[in-house]
Design an enzyme around this catalytic site. Structure first.
Site, PDB file in Angstrom:
ATOM      1  N   SER A 247       5.900  28.033  40.497  1.00  0.00           N
ATOM      2  CA  SER A 247       5.656  29.557  40.152  1.00  0.00           C
ATOM      3  C   SER A 247       6.320  30.389  41.121  1.00  0.00           C
ATOM      4  O   SER A 247       7.693  30.386  41.035  1.00  0.00           O
ATOM      5  CB  SER A 247       4.059  29.649  40.610  1.00  0.00           C
ATOM      6  OG  SER A 247       3.496  30.579  39.720  1.00  0.00           O
ATOM      7  N   HIS A 388      -0.937  25.977  34.217  1.00  0.00           N
ATOM      8  CA  HIS A 388      -0.165  26.541  35.287  1.00  0.00           C
ATOM      9  C   HIS A 388      -0.443  25.851  36.480  1.00  0.00           C
ATOM     10  O   HIS A 388      -1.422  26.027  37.217  1.00  0.00           O
ATOM     11  CB  HIS A 388      -0.364  28.010  35.333  1.00  0.00           C
ATOM     12  CG  HIS A 388       0.549  28.735  36.505  1.00  0.00           C
ATOM     13  ND1 HIS A 388       2.166  28.862  36.141  1.00  0.00           N
ATOM     14  CD2 HIS A 388       0.352  29.199  37.612  1.00  0.00           C
ATOM     15  CE1 HIS A 388       2.601  29.317  37.355  1.00  0.00           C
ATOM     16  NE2 HIS A 388       1.302  29.699  38.085  1.00  0.00           N
TER      17      HIS A 388
END
Ligand code: GCU
Length: 412
Positions: A247, A388
């Site tokens: 990320s 994610h």
């Protein structure tokens, strides 16, 4: 438009038409046809553009950096590992910023050991329930569910992120793992660059030039300083380390890999906007959105491209190309639309001509692979089922990929 009225585009048919800047075109328009021209001329041009327009100027080492203490414990994790910790101080004074580097080495492995260098989001103690890891004293985002009370870690925070860190699996496969808490380098909030390592380089109240570095620059800088330390450790094969991140720390791993050619491989996990995803697609998170939500991550000039992405002199495929010819891996997750999985794939694809010019196989597919079908050329890519996150599945692909490129333990 106010962010409360702003909605991300998740409709492929509404992705604007765009023309990507040519990775293999020099600033004067001529085409790069020789590996030497890429390395001597085009690559430096692109590095300058990314510093001026996206991440800001990268800084070098600070004088006075020193390893203040180090500990080494054998036979931890049930005899599987040797655990080391280093406290690295950036400067002479007691209040100079410092970082803790946690290193796990597989006890049985032949030395020196290759492996991973990563930043983590919640303190080194969060990656493993090992009671010997020093609890960070740095500022943490409040997270009482994970033992972070009043911005400080407590014992309850040990091992709170083990789901993302399959430490034993990594060690059993013969890789080492080194990690640093990103908040040691720069706490992740917009405080006008007063904390972390920023005051080592910039007076807090001085005006910030358009190409001043931000938090991603400082985090990437810290990865290079951790590498400086690991180079001195005879147990670690610092010439065969992959820098990896998830990320915002995936964006950081890419920028660290671009700035520091000592990283032998670079791995971006779900890095999205400002990482592997093409900015011009404006799918999911956009330049406008990210620079409003996180004004401290990039250089001030990057904000000028909000809703004007087509005017950016670079796009993110050129960031991937800056790793060439080193192995680079871009990983997406199918449900992580905010990070634009397809845009991450397209960056890998459009970096391919540079990899081929340098005599490697590049990315051995033209088509976006189906979920859970990794493609491992010199450029690696997969899109995993799910959202994610960093899963053991992702780590398994990275280890296979590194082994393929001679960066695994067997090749040592
Ligand atoms: C937010 C941000 C992303 C970032 C992510 C993360 O979602 O918008 O750009 O990658 O946080 O770091 O978890």
């Amino acid at each position: 438009m106010a962010d409360k009225d702003w909605k991300p585009n998740y409709d492929e048919s509404r992705v604007p038409e765009y023309t990507l800047p040519e990775a293999l075109a020099l600033a004067d328009g001529t085409r790069v046809t020789a590996a030497g021209t890429w390395l001597d001329r085009r690559r430096p041009q692109l590095m300058a553009l990314f510093q001026e327009h996206v991440y800001g100027r990268m800084h070098g080492p600070v004088p006075g950096m020193r390893i203040e203490w180090m500990s080494a414990h054998h036979d931890v994790l049930g005899g599987l590992a040797l655990r080391k910790e280093l406290c690295v101080r950036f400067g002479e004074g007691a209040d100079a910023p410092s970082m803790l580097v946690l290193v796990y080495l597989p006890a049985a492995a032949r030395r020196p050991v290759p492996g991973f260098l990563t930043l983590n989001f919640r303190g080194n103690h969060s990656i493993c329930a090992d009671p010997g890891i020093t609890l960070t004293r740095s500022w943490l985002p409040r997270d009482p569910d994970h033992g972070i009370v009043d911005h400080r870690a407590t014992e309850a925070a040990r091992g709170s992120r083990v789901d993302r860190w399959p430490v034993e699996r990594i060690l059993r496969r013969g890789f080492m793992l080194a990690t640093v808490y990103y908040g040691d380098l720069d706490p992740d909030f917009d405080d006008g660059f007063r904390n972390g390592v920023h005051p080592l380089f910039d007076a807090p109240d001085a005006p910030r030039p358009p190409d001043a570095w931000g938090a991603i620059g400082a985090w990437a800088w810290g990865l290079s300083r951790a590498l400086d330390c690991l180079e001195k450790d005879a147990d670690v094969d610092a010439s065969r380390l992959a820098v990896m991140g998830h990320s915002r720390l995936g964006k950081t791993a890419l920028w660290a890999g671009a700035c520091d050619p000592r990283f032998a491989a670079v791995i971006s996990n779900n890095s999205g906007c400002g990482g592997a995803a093409l900015s011009r697609r404006c799918y999911g998170e956009t330049v406008g959105r990210i620079t409003r939500s996180f004004p401290h991550w990039f250089c001030p000039r990057f904000r000028e491209y909000a809703e004007r992405e087509s005017e950016l002199p670079v796009d993110q495929h050129e960031l991937i190309a800056l790793m060439a010819p080193r192995p680079v891996y871009v990983a997406s997750a199918a449900e992580d639309r905010w990070a634009d999985p397809r845009g991450e794939f397209l960056s890998a694809l459009h970096a391919d001509p540079v990899y081929r010019l340098l005599g490697t196989e590049g990315l051995p597919t033209r088509d976006w692979p189906p979920v859970d079908h990794p493609v491992h050329g010199r450029i690696g890519y997969h899109v995993r089922t799910g959202g994610h996150d960093v899963k053991p599945y992702d780590w398994d692909q990275y280890m296979t990929f590194l082994e393929k490129h001679g960066l695994g333990p067997a090749a040592g």
